[in-house]
Write an enzyme that holds these catalytic residues in place. Structure first.
Site, mmCIF file in Angstrom:
data_model
loop_
_atom_site.group_PDB
_atom_site.id
_atom_site.type_symbol
_atom_site.label_atom_id
_atom_site.label_comp_id
_atom_site.label_asym_id
_atom_site.label_seq_id
_atom_site.Cartn_x
_atom_site.Cartn_y
_atom_site.Cartn_z
ATOM 1 N N CYS A 142 0.822 -1.212 0.000
ATOM 2 C CA CYS A 142 0.000 0.000 0.000
ATOM 3 C C CYS A 142 0.861 1.270 0.000
ATOM 4 C CB CYS A 142 -0.992 -0.039 1.157
ATOM 5 S SG CYS A 142 -2.462 0.984 0.846
ATOM 6 N N LYS A 163 -11.271 8.764 -1.838
ATOM 7 C CA LYS A 163 -10.631 7.535 -1.382
ATOM 8 C C LYS A 163 -11.109 6.328 -2.185
ATOM 9 C CE LYS A 163 -9.761 5.005 2.931
ATOM 10 N NZ LYS A 163 -10.030 4.966 4.396
ATOM 11 N N SER A 192 -7.924 0.313 0.175
ATOM 12 C CA SER A 192 -8.295 1.426 1.049
ATOM 13 C C SER A 192 -7.156 2.440 1.007
ATOM 14 C CB SER A 192 -8.529 0.925 2.484
ATOM 15 O OG SER A 192 -8.876 1.994 3.342
ATOM 16 N N HIS A 235 -4.920 -4.739 0.006
ATOM 17 C CA HIS A 235 -4.762 -5.397 1.306
ATOM 18 C C HIS A 235 -5.393 -6.782 1.283
ATOM 19 C CE1 HIS A 235 -3.089 -1.995 3.508
ATOM 20 N NE2 HIS A 235 -3.940 -1.221 2.871
ATOM 21 N N GLU A 237 -4.411 -9.170 2.831
ATOM 22 C CA GLU A 237 -4.276 -9.727 4.189
ATOM 23 C C GLU A 237 -5.400 -9.265 5.122
ATOM 24 O OE1 GLU A 237 -2.673 -5.631 4.736
ATOM 25 O OE2 GLU A 237 -2.653 -7.117 3.125
#
Length: 309
Positions: A142, A163, A192, A235, A237
């Site tokens: 990220c 966003k 994100s 992400h 994870e």
């Protein structure tokens, strides 16, 4: 083989409750195996959540993996108890003479700042320079992916008007690459973030390979040819509730965030979360551990200094 964790680390009991094989250091030393040494540089505000998420995906492997947690020495965490930081985290000064098979640098909520304005930017530069001689393969996640591409390749970030928040469909572009071995042609990843990178900037750099992207979310996965540098936008994870927790947090702060896209069934929170990224998240990290860490790193880590970047 299991993930080796201190028994006192919160992730240990969480993963045990999930029936994930974890092992204490004391038990591990009784086995005649050299574990893979993985350094996690945790820049996330909620460090306990981030370390648990990464431990979960790294544990899904037949390899024995030992984690070392690293924090910045120039920035004090305000969202994680100091006793936790003191007990489980080291700084770069404390590990600068050690070598690691792999390293993961997490994201951080600083995309709105110029890189040089981030209070630990000089330490980030030192960390990247350290990795070139002391770490075989590094995953930049990220914001760290944006920062690594900027520092290593001069690629600027592109700040979004709003966003990017949701779960997006991706396609594999290089199915022969070991990182995406076993992936479906299309797969899902949570995002994100407030910034990304330009396709053209990446295509103009002959050292980089785009492995997967998304029509809505842009580039997701790219690497150098030898896998010493791996950049992950997104992400995989994340836990099932991570995006929901961020949405609630930002709503409570009065930020009026948009509902995460393609996250709830029918885009309706009342219908619940559609959890559809876990298997590919596990596969990404197990592929990394197998093909770019276990299969490629030298058994004697002192040989890393002579490995080409």
């Amino acid at each position: 083989m299991p993930l080796i964790l201190p028994k006192e680390l919160p992730a240990y009991s969480v993963l045990q409750d999930e029936n994930i094989f974890v092992m204490t250091h004391e038990r591990a030393v009784r086995q005649d195996i050299r574990p893979l040494e993985i350094l996690i540089v945790n820049l996330m505000p909620d460090k306990i959540t981030a370390e648990t998420q990464l431990a979960r995906v790294l544990a899904n492997s037949p390899l024995q993996v030992r984690l070392t947690l690293l924090r910045t020495g120039t920035h004090e965490s305000k969202h994680t108890p100091q006793h936790h930081m003191a007990a489980f985290y080291k700084t770069l000064d404390e590990v600068h003479k050690e070598r690691f098979d792999g390293m993961i640098i997490t994201g951080a909520p600083v995309e709105h700042l110029a890189y040089e304005e981030v209070d630990y930017w000089a330490e980030m530069e030192d960390l990247i320079n350290y990795s070139r001689k002391n770490v075989y393969s590094t995953i930049y996640l990220c914001w760290a992916a944006l920062a690594g591409l900027y520092y290593n390749h001069g690629i600027p970030k592109v700040v979004f008007k709003e966003k990017l928040h949701g779960v997006f469909e991706h396609r594999v572009l290089r199915p022969g690459n070991p990182l995406v071995r076993g992936f479906d042609e299309t797969f899902y990843v949570p995002h994100s973030r407030l910034a990304g990178i330009s396709h053209d900037d990446v295509l103009n750099d002959p050292a980089l390979r785009i492995l997967a992207d998304s029509e809505e979310a842009g580039i997701h996965l790219l690497s150098t040819e030898n896998g010493r540098e791996i950049y992950v936008m997104g992400h995989s994870e994340y836990d099932k509730e991570s995006l929901q927790n961020e949405y609630i947090r930002d709503t409570n702060r009065g930020l009026h965030p948009p509902l995460p896209k393609h996250y709830y069934r029918g885009d309706d929170p009342e219908q619940g979360i559609l959890y559809r990224w876990r298997s590919h998240g596990n596969l990404l990290y197990s592929n990394w551990l197998n093909y770019y860490v276990y299969q490629s790193t030298p058994f004697d880590l002192t040989a890393l200094e002579n490995s080409p970047v």
